[in-house]
Design a protein around this motif. Sequence first.
Motif, PDB file in Angstrom:
ATOM      1  N   GLY A1141       0.815  -1.211   0.000  1.00 17.28           N
ATOM      2  CA  GLY A1141       0.000   0.000   0.000  1.00 17.28           C
ATOM      3  C   GLY A1141       0.846   1.256   0.000  1.00 17.28           C
ATOM      4  O   GLY A1141       0.549   2.221  -0.721  1.00 17.28           O
ATOM      5  N   ARG A1142       1.893   1.259   0.800  1.00 22.20           N
ATOM      6  CA  ARG A1142       2.766   2.442   0.843  1.00 22.20           C
ATOM      7  C   ARG A1142       3.527   2.629  -0.466  1.00 22.20           C
ATOM      8  O   ARG A1142       3.726   3.759  -0.939  1.00 22.20           O
ATOM      9  N   VAL A1143       3.942   1.511  -1.071  1.00 25.18           N
ATOM     10  CA  VAL A1143       4.667   1.621  -2.345  1.00 25.18           C
ATOM     11  C   VAL A1143       3.748   2.158  -3.428  1.00 25.18           C
ATOM     12  O   VAL A1143       4.136   3.015  -4.239  1.00 25.18           O
ATOM     13  N   VAL A1144       2.502   1.646  -3.458  1.00 28.57           N
ATOM     14  CA  VAL A1144       1.543   2.164  -4.439  1.00 28.57           C
ATOM     15  C   VAL A1144       1.288   3.645  -4.205  1.00 28.57           C
ATOM     16  O   VAL A1144       1.206   4.452  -5.139  1.00 28.57           O
ATOM     17  N   GLU A1145       1.204   4.022  -2.961  1.00 31.12           N
ATOM     18  CA  GLU A1145       0.950   5.422  -2.621  1.00 31.12           C
ATOM     19  C   GLU A1145       2.096   6.333  -3.033  1.00 31.12           C
ATOM     20  O   GLU A1145       1.872   7.479  -3.437  1.00 31.12           O
ATOM     21  N   THR A1146       3.341   5.837  -2.928  1.00 37.51           N
ATOM     22  CA  THR A1146       4.491   6.680  -3.301  1.00 37.51           C
ATOM     23  C   THR A1146       4.776   6.676  -4.793  1.00 37.51           C
ATOM     24  O   THR A1146       5.386   7.610  -5.312  1.00 37.51           O
ATOM     25  N   LEU A1147       4.328   5.627  -5.519  1.00 40.93           N
ATOM     26  CA  LEU A1147       4.590   5.565  -6.961  1.00 40.93           C
ATOM     27  C   LEU A1147       3.471   6.188  -7.783  1.00 40.93           C
ATOM     28  O   LEU A1147       3.700   6.581  -8.924  1.00 40.93           O
ATOM     29  N   ARG A1148       2.275   6.274  -7.221  1.00 43.36           N
ATOM     30  CA  ARG A1148       1.135   6.758  -7.998  1.00 43.36           C
ATOM     31  C   ARG A1148       1.296   8.209  -8.430  1.00 43.36           C
ATOM     32  O   ARG A1148       1.002   8.553  -9.578  1.00 43.36           O
ATOM     33  N   PRO A1149       1.771   9.112  -7.571  1.00 45.70           N
ATOM     34  CA  PRO A1149       1.888  10.514  -8.029  1.00 45.70           C
ATOM     35  C   PRO A1149       3.097  10.799  -8.906  1.00 45.70           C
ATOM     36  O   PRO A1149       3.326  11.965  -9.260  1.00 45.70           O
ATOM     37  N   VAL A1150       3.862   9.810  -9.269  1.00 38.33           N
ATOM     38  CA  VAL A1150       5.058  10.053 -10.086  1.00 38.33           C
ATOM     39  C   VAL A1150       4.627  10.437 -11.486  1.00 38.33           C
ATOM     40  O   VAL A1150       3.998   9.636 -12.187  1.00 38.33           O
ATOM     41  N   ALA A1151       4.923  11.644 -11.920  1.00 32.92           N
ATOM     42  CA  ALA A1151       4.551  12.126 -13.247  1.00 32.92           C
ATOM     43  C   ALA A1151       5.736  12.162 -14.202  1.00 32.92           C
ATOM     44  O   ALA A1151       5.571  12.035 -15.406  1.00 32.92           O
ATOM     45  N   GLU A1152       6.945  12.328 -13.677  1.00 35.53           N
ATOM     46  CA  GLU A1152       8.148  12.351 -14.516  1.00 35.53           C
ATOM     47  C   GLU A1152       9.341  11.920 -13.669  1.00 35.53           C
ATOM     48  O   GLU A1152       9.321  12.025 -12.434  1.00 35.53           O
ATOM     49  N   CYS A1153      10.339  11.402 -14.359  1.00 35.12           N
ATOM     50  CA  CYS A1153      11.551  10.895 -13.684  1.00 35.12           C
ATOM     51  C   CYS A1153      12.784  11.524 -14.298  1.00 35.12           C
ATOM     52  O   CYS A1153      13.735  10.841 -14.686  1.00 35.12           O
ATOM     53  N   LYS A1154      12.776  12.837 -14.386  1.00 38.30           N
ATOM     54  CA  LYS A1154      13.917  13.512 -14.983  1.00 38.30           C
ATOM     55  C   LYS A1154      15.050  13.706 -13.977  1.00 38.30           C
ATOM     56  O   LYS A1154      16.219  13.561 -14.317  1.00 38.30           O
ATOM     57  N   LEU A1155      14.686  14.023 -12.733  1.00 36.28           N
ATOM     58  CA  LEU A1155      15.705  14.300 -11.718  1.00 36.28           C
ATOM     59  C   LEU A1155      16.306  12.999 -11.193  1.00 36.28           C
ATOM     60  O   LEU A1155      15.649  11.951 -11.162  1.00 36.28           O
ATOM     61  N   LYS A1156      17.535  13.109 -10.760  1.00 34.61           N
ATOM     62  CA  LYS A1156      18.226  11.928 -10.243  1.00 34.61           C
ATOM     63  C   LYS A1156      17.593  11.428  -8.946  1.00 34.61           C
ATOM     64  O   LYS A1156      17.539  10.222  -8.692  1.00 34.61           O
ATOM     65  N   VAL A1157      17.086  12.348  -8.123  1.00 27.51           N
ATOM     66  CA  VAL A1157      16.457  11.957  -6.862  1.00 27.51           C
ATOM     67  C   VAL A1157      15.221  11.110  -7.130  1.00 27.51           C
ATOM     68  O   VAL A1157      14.992  10.080  -6.483  1.00 27.51           O
ATOM     69  N   ASP A1158      14.414  11.528  -8.103  1.00 23.16           N
ATOM     70  CA  ASP A1158      13.218  10.756  -8.443  1.00 23.16           C
ATOM     71  C   ASP A1158      13.584   9.392  -9.005  1.00 23.16           C
ATOM     72  O   ASP A1158      12.927   8.384  -8.701  1.00 23.16           O
ATOM     73  N   GLU A1186      -3.124  -6.657  -7.312  1.00 22.34           N
ATOM     74  CA  GLU A1186      -3.641  -5.940  -8.470  1.00 22.34           C
ATOM     75  C   GLU A1186      -3.404  -4.435  -8.388  1.00 22.34           C
ATOM     76  O   GLU A1186      -3.062  -3.808  -9.393  1.00 22.34           O
ATOM     77  N   PRO A1187      -3.543  -3.799  -7.202  1.00 28.45           N
ATOM     78  CA  PRO A1187      -3.243  -2.344  -7.168  1.00 28.45           C
ATOM     79  C   PRO A1187      -1.808  -2.025  -7.566  1.00 28.45           C
ATOM     80  O   PRO A1187      -1.565  -1.016  -8.245  1.00 28.45           O
ATOM     81  N   LEU A1188      -0.922  -2.872  -7.168  1.00 26.77           N
ATOM     82  CA  LEU A1188       0.475  -2.647  -7.558  1.00 26.77           C
ATOM     83  C   LEU A1188       0.649  -2.798  -9.059  1.00 26.77           C
ATOM     84  O   LEU A1188       1.356  -2.006  -9.710  1.00 26.77           O
ATOM     85  N   LYS A1189      -0.016  -3.804  -9.640  1.00 30.52           N
ATOM     86  CA  LYS A1189       0.080  -4.013 -11.082  1.00 30.52           C
ATOM     87  C   LYS A1189      -0.502  -2.829 -11.842  1.00 30.52           C
ATOM     88  O   LYS A1189       0.089  -2.356 -12.822  1.00 30.52           O
ATOM     89  N   ASP A1190      -1.642  -2.338 -11.373  1.00 38.39           N
ATOM     90  CA  ASP A1190      -2.254  -1.195 -12.047  1.00 38.39           C
ATOM     91  C   ASP A1190      -1.412   0.068 -11.918  1.00 38.39           C
ATOM     92  O   ASP A1190      -1.434   0.941 -12.792  1.00 38.39           O
ATOM     93  N   THR A1191      -0.649   0.165 -10.822  1.00 42.24           N
ATOM     94  CA  THR A1191       0.204   1.351 -10.638  1.00 42.24           C
ATOM     95  C   THR A1191       1.474   1.265 -11.482  1.00 42.24           C
ATOM     96  O   THR A1191       1.970   2.280 -11.987  1.00 42.24           O
ATOM     97  N   LEU A1192       1.979   0.072 -11.664  1.00 37.07           N
ATOM     98  CA  LEU A1192       3.261  -0.072 -12.365  1.00 37.07           C
ATOM     99  C   LEU A1192       3.106   0.045 -13.875  1.00 37.07           C
ATOM    100  O   LEU A1192       4.021   0.539 -14.553  1.00 37.07           O
TER     101      LEU A1192
END
Length: 1343
Positions: A1141-1158, A1186-1192
């Motif tokens: 649940g926490r992983v899905v919560e932290t990956l869902r708002p990811v819109a771009e991965c340009k920065l090295k930190v992201d 399934e939530p993890l699959k839908d997020t990935l």
Amino acid sequence: MTMLEGTPSSQIICTRLMADGRCSAEVQRRGEGVAENHMAAVERAGMVELDSGPIRPKVTDAKGILKQNREFLDFFWDIAKPEQELRLKAIENLIQYLKKSEKQSDELKYSLKRLVDGLSHTREAARPGFSLALAQVLSVFEDIPLQMTLDQIKEKHDLQKVNKKLARNAAFGCFFGVLALSQSTRLPKEPKVLLQCIQLLQSLAQYREHLKDLPRKTMVDILSETTEEVFQEVLLGALQSDLSSAFSTPEQLQLLLVAMQKFPDVLKPKKLKKLLGTETVVTKDNIPKLAEVLKMAARSVKKEQLLPAIALDLLQVSLRENSFELFWSEAVINGLLKDQSGPSSYMCYRLLVSALPLLSLPQLNHVLSGEVMKHYGQHVISAQLPDRYKFAPEMETHVGEFLKSCDDAKKQLAVMVAFSTLTNQGYPVVPSFWKVVQHLQPAVLQQYVAWLKNMFCRPQLDSCLDFSTRRQQKNQEEGVQNKQCVFRMRKWLIPRLVSIVENAQVKKSEDLVMDIARFVFFHAFFDVKKSTPDIPETETTLSVPLDANTREVVASSFFGLLQHLNHLHVLGDSVEGSTHHERRVQGVMADGSLWIYSLVQFADLVLKQTKYVSCARPLTPQQKAAWESMLASVEGLQKKAAKKMQMGEASAFQQLFLLMGMYLFKAPEESVDLLQELQNCIVKAQEKRGKKKKTTKKAAEKGEEEEPHWVEVMVEILLSLLSQPSRLIRQVCNAVFARIAPHVTQGALHAILDVLDPNKDEEESAVVVTDEKDTNRCKKQKKEDEEDDDDGDGEVSYITRAVITGESSPQNEDCDSSEEDSDDESMDDDHDEEEQDVDQNFRLELMKVLQGQNALATEEDGSDEEELDDEAMMKLDSSIASLFSEQKKRIQAKKDEKEKQRKEKMLVRDFKIKVLDLLEIFLTKQSESPLVLGVVEPLLGVIESTMSLDTNQQEQDFLRKTADIFRNQLCKAKHYCRNISDMKEELHNMIERVLTRAQKLSDSTVSLYYFSASLYLLKVLRGPASLSVDGKEVEASTDTAGAVGSMDVERVTNLYREALCSYMTHRKSTLTGGMFADLFTRFPVLCVRLLDTAVENISGGVRQHQQGEACAMVLRGLQTREVQDLLTDARWRDLCEKMLGRVVETLRPVAECKLKVDQEKVLKALELCQFLVKKVQQKGLAVNLEPLKDTLQPLIETEGFCKTRKMEDTYWNVLKHFGILKPKVEKNKNKKEDDSQGPQATRKKKGFLPETKKRKNRKKPVAQQGKEPAGEGAASAAAPGAPGGAAAEEGQQAKKKKKNKNKRKQQGGAEGAGPTLAKKAKVQPAEQQQQKKKKKKKKGEDK
């Protein structure tokens, strides 16, 4: 391969190869001649062909033999390649092939033609290869006539018919052809061919610019292999001209000398008289010619830095003709040495060393005491400057080789004495530590030591080959010169004697070592009254008394020698008889007694002989009593050691007693006090424990203060000794402390830690800063100040007039101390402010003096300096002079104080570094002692305080050593304290203090040390991680993995939970994720309890970095086997649900991965997902994935995602568990489809810029940037069913953004333009283009 290496030709070809390479390279560098330029052009033109193989010559092949066998041609191509091993292998294979060939005659003819043609190959490495191959073919197939081969060589490489541009290659072809005939070993059997070869080599002498001296050297080689009969009948007539002109060049002279050595019966004195005009070579008439030839030879080997063979041959000829003295004095000294050039001088030095094995003893003494040796000494002195060539290492090598090979003891001694008496104003040129001594025979070494001792007692400066430089000759004074030379000689002799003992390669006996040690000790501290047989050192009296400086040098050398003896292994056969596993004893003689004890016995013997010997510094009665008590204590300790009772303590005290007894001669006042304290320590150490307990109880009942423990007194003594700058004392203190480490008390350990405590003042430390240089400098400064006071009147008068006339300024008011002001520029700002205050006070005092004498001009009266008479002016000058001298003294005093503080700080830091040795010894020897736990916080305090300073190199060394001790000897120690029953609460409090401090620090590096300290304390509280069964260690099981020992789990968990929350919720925290990952892996119990907190911060971390670190530390903890064993299935299910649940919560708002930190956060989250999904599927847990699959799945479309290969692989590895495989990339097909569907849109016109690169597209105004095309393009790209629609839409969106941006820019700039903007819009692009072109042209011209 073996066949070629065994022949003499393979040995000669290596030198020829090198010589040919040198010749060609040198000629190419100089660029001399047209032929060389042509060769370089040919090589450049045929570079491609040369890389694959040599240029193939045109060969007629009527029978088609070459077409039948390709392998046969490969041999010739490999012979021309640059790799030497490949060439030799090709030659060997060619010989074997020709032997087995059925068509041997035809292939042999072709081989000869091909090899002869290759002799003039343009590639340097190919010519020696073809020459060697030809030599081997002629040697193996003896039916090939040499005359035919020589004719072939002359015809192919005819120097008369060849083009001038190819003359160089032809000359090399002839030379390598003759070389091949010579290497075939058949040349001496055919005299006619031999004669033609010699004549051909003579004709090549005119091509010296290309071949150098190779033809002459080859003639010498041929001559050395020729029989006497052939030489007399055939070669003598051909070589008549060369032999008669032997004094013209070094090669011709060497040819004559080789012929004389090889054929003495042919070149008899009568024959020599016909050739040279004299019956011998070395005569007075020939000396100038020989000198010129030697100079030419010296210049020819300038780069090689070796002795030419002609020089050594001439030396041997002079010895055979009994004219060595004439040759050495006239040809070498008056000829070569007076040339005053580097090559000639170095040839003289090499001749000197090369002549040593050939000369008799009188000749040896004559050479070693002549001008060549003196010239070598001057070279050694002048070569000490940087960027000078130093011949001394080469001389040392040659002298060492001579001594190693020489069996004559007299010659060995003569050479050693000669080099030791080559002096510069009394100081020998050779270093005091000269490695050649190791090659001396034992008897010669004994004689050389006796000579050194006699030279020290009775310096014989007349026997030395002394010289002075020009500068020394100008500055020297006749009266002081003799005393200074004696001092310099003795200053070298004592270190020379000490170096013989310190050199481990020198074969020496114990008697010799003791003899040297006694000699040095005696002359350091004693004077001779009368000679006595009981003391051999008194038999030789000093011809020149020892001064204070000499005694200081001798005393310093003695304590250095004592340090070496303290670590010296047993000499003699007893060491060889010891087993490999037995530890070798140091500082002990063969009979088991200490070296230092033998010297103390000798000192006691000398002290008792007051009738014959006197101390240089007489001992007082108190000091003599201390000496006697020291001897008594040592004897008592030896008896205890013999009974094997308290052997460690006894040996430690004994060694320290002996050392302090020796220091009684150097620093008697300090040594007496230390010996008295040692006496008290030994008395207390000998008391029984029962008596100690009774006395302590009685003292406690009476209320009396307990006396300090003997170990505490011992530690204080060691600390006071460590304050002295002596390496010997440092080593002895470390050895003594290692013996008493088991008895160290808390008070003794606190005494050590107090020295390292940065919060205490340095004034309380045991260091007493005394520097004799400072005191001497102060005395000199006082004298200079007095002289300045006397001579300063003239200067002050000028200053006075300047002040009176109003010309003074703040910059020139202190002109007397201009040098001090220049030095003060490097001081701190605070000190500069103080200087300004002082200058202001000085200015006020100066004004008062001037006003008191009515010498200061004011605005009211127009007075001048002329109104003051001479008497008033003199009075004013004297008062101002005194004022300036006081100011100068004030400035100098401040400088001295600051310099003293700087040196004191260095001494204190050096003292602390020495004290760290004691602490390291204690942590190593007593790692299981409870006292070790009291070291943690003091060491952390030292690291924190030192890290915060702007440190110099000494501070960095101190910090590095402290950190190494803390990390390696404390935190990583295998053994630690086990008995902590009484310290549980204190350890928990210490963990709390350390963790709290780690969170408050501003430096992450220091915080890491604090966190490591908390982990070490946790390890101590937990106890051993393994169980002991019947005295054996057994690996920890599942039950023992959760063992907590004496740890208060709840309290410790709360402490680390607070630290973890602080790290996750603060943006600037000095804690790191690696610290908690280490905690999770080392302590599974705490990991299980802290997992929930870490999981919450996977999405609740304050920054992306903290969220990624939370994923990493959770993964590290779950991967350890002990944590997995402690978790039940239900706990696993709950944890997995929370983590997913926490992983899905932290990956869902990811819109771009340009920065090295992201990117790092997403990567760590994916790694955690991979582990979780795998565990869930392995254990069959009822967890919804399934939530993890839908997020990935949508992440692949995120901008910047899969930017790295590792992230892409991890992503698809996670999806692989869900049955989703990575699609295959078909780049070529997509490109073909795009080309087929839209050829007009994708094709680019050849020679034209694409539309996006054209300048007019960027410069059009917004109002006229194509509205219609944009709409059409968007409509066509968004058409359903069109391939690549999504890509087209993205492109159009990017274009729209760009247009909107341009609109905003132009609208902002066109607010004041009004209606004229549309009119100017049509004209702007063309004008702007012209203006930009002009700007670019101007920039290009400026560049």
